[in-house]
Enzyme design. Structure first.
Site, PDB file in Angstrom:
ATOM      1  CE1 TYR A 137      -3.810   2.014   0.042  1.00 20.53           C
ATOM      2  CE2 TYR A 137      -3.072   2.795   1.789  1.00 20.53           C
ATOM      3  CZ  TYR A 137      -4.526   2.975   1.226  1.00 20.53           C
ATOM      4  OH  TYR A 137      -5.443   3.352   0.934  1.00 20.53           O
ATOM      5  CB  SER A 190       1.322  -5.221   2.757  1.00 22.44           C
ATOM      6  OG  SER A 190      -0.044  -4.575   3.071  1.00 22.44           O
ATOM      7  CD  GLN A 191      -2.581  -1.490  -2.864  1.00 23.18           C
ATOM      8  OE1 GLN A 191      -2.923  -0.634  -2.222  1.00 23.18           O
ATOM      9  NE2 GLN A 191      -0.690  -1.967  -3.133  1.00 23.18           N
ATOM     10  CG  ASP A 233       0.118  -8.457  10.634  1.00 25.75           C
ATOM     11  OD1 ASP A 233      -1.017  -6.601  10.919  1.00 25.75           O
ATOM     12  OD2 ASP A 233      -0.451  -8.424   9.243  1.00 25.75           O
ATOM     13  CG  HIS A 262       1.504  -5.595   8.125  1.00 29.03           C
ATOM     14  ND1 HIS A 262       0.822  -6.485   7.587  1.00 29.03           N
ATOM     15  CD2 HIS A 262       1.793  -4.436   6.842  1.00 29.03           C
ATOM     16  CE1 HIS A 262       0.074  -5.829   6.112  1.00 29.03           C
ATOM     17  NE2 HIS A 262       0.958  -5.289   5.982  1.00 29.03           N
TER      18      HIS A 262
END
Length: 338
Positions: A92, A186-187, A272, A302
């Site tokens: 992100y 993640s993203q 996370d 994360h």
């Protein structure tokens, strides 16, 4: 921080009821057909980089709406084709960055296409792809841009770009289109899941601490990160809650996972608070492919497995991308496998 989500033994069984839109497949089939009305038109311009071990190309291809999407293509220097390939999606607010940030997969013998994320690229790594589409009022960030309407939601454009990135690398003469893997964290992990559910014939899928999964729970338990953008938006737009969740149902990684069959390696971190472990397991447990595994990092946030997970991927992925070169692989629209 101490573990805050469900115990691991419950996470491994976690299969929440997640109603999906009746027209989920039709929506994505139509979206991709519309995008493919414009040829992908992939262009790979040689790029001078002070790197002796790789050949670097400045990539451009047609994404959603025919909009030009940037990327980097890195090939092992002097390598003969056809090569296995990895398409890499970015976390992100990051962009494609600079070529020397993406040397891992070429060093392992793969072609690597790094896709820029439209409208992002000002947090952590730089980007070069604008998003020419506007939206109604939104909270700062990408998560609520167009959230009132599935057709105008930001991630419709980004997921379409990601599918087109696979089509672009498959068209390269030094890439074996039957040996293309997709990966991201993640993203980038959420994008990877979407592509896994939308693109047939992938050789492998590597998904790290994925974002964009199981939105109803994520908005209740995520204590940090981009999910909070949606919560902030809905605090102001109290009358938009139902509309927002109707839109998000078309972009949930768990729904894409239920359509994905390629071999998959996931990772999850039990502390996370950005992508809570229950949201990751909701996608993993929904993943349709039989060849799947998940690496669990009990004391990480994360950052997940970091270099340890990278090493696991380097051990796991080459075997899934091995094999003789074959003719081109047809790319079709969405559809749950039956």
């Amino acid at each position: 921080m101490p573990a805050f989500d469900l115990p691991l033994e419950e996470l491994r069984r976690y299969r929440p009821e997640q109603p999906e839109p009746d027209d989920f497949d039709a929506f994505w089939t139509g979206t991709l057909e519309e995008a493919r009305a414009v040829p992908v038109g992939a262009r790979f311009a040689p790029f001078e980089a002070p790197l002796s071990g790789v050949e670097v190309f400045d990539a451009t291809f047609a994404g959603y709406g025919g909009h030009p999407v940037k990327g980097w293509l890195l090939l092992p220097a002097g390598g003969e084709g056809p090569l296995p390939a990895v398409v890499k999606y970015i976390g992100y607010n990051g962009g494609r960055g600079l070529p020397h940030e993406h040397l891992l997969w070429p060093a392992a013998g793969f072609a690597c296409l790094v896709m820029d994320s439209r409208g992002q690229g000002s947090g952590g790594s730089v980007g070069d792809t604008p998003d020419p589409v506007g939206s109604a009022p939104a909270h700062p960030g990408q998560m609520t841009r167009g959230i009132g309407d599935r057709d105008g939601y930001y991630y419709r454009r980004l997921f379409t770009d990601a599918v087109r990135a696979v089509e672009a690398v498959r068209a390269h003469p030094r890439v074996d289109p039957s040996r293309v893997a997709v990966t991201g964290g993640s993203q980038g992990g959420g994008i990877t899941l979407a592509v896994a559910g939308l693109v047939p014939g992938l050789a492998a899928v590597a998904v790290d601490v994925p974002f964009l999964c199981h939105f109803p729970r994520a908005l209740r338990v995520a204590g940090s990160g981009p999910y909070r953008e949606i919560a902030a938006y809905l605090r102001a737009h109290r009358d938009h809650v139902d509309a927002a969740f109707r839109t998000l149902a078309y972009f949930d990684g768990a729904h894409f996972a239920a359509r994905a069959t390629a071999p998959a390696l996931f990772s999850v971190a039990l502390e996370d608070t950005t992508c809570p472990p229950s949201t990751v397991f909701a996608a993993y447990n929904s993943y349709r492919g039989a060849d799947k595994a998940i690496e669990v990092y009990p004391f990480n946030d994360h950052e997940g497995g970091g270099p340890f997970q990278t090493l696991r991927q380097l051990e796991w992925l080459p075997a899934r991308c091995a094999g003789p070169a074959t003719a081109g692989v047809a790319v079709t629209g969405a559809g749950r496998a039956h």
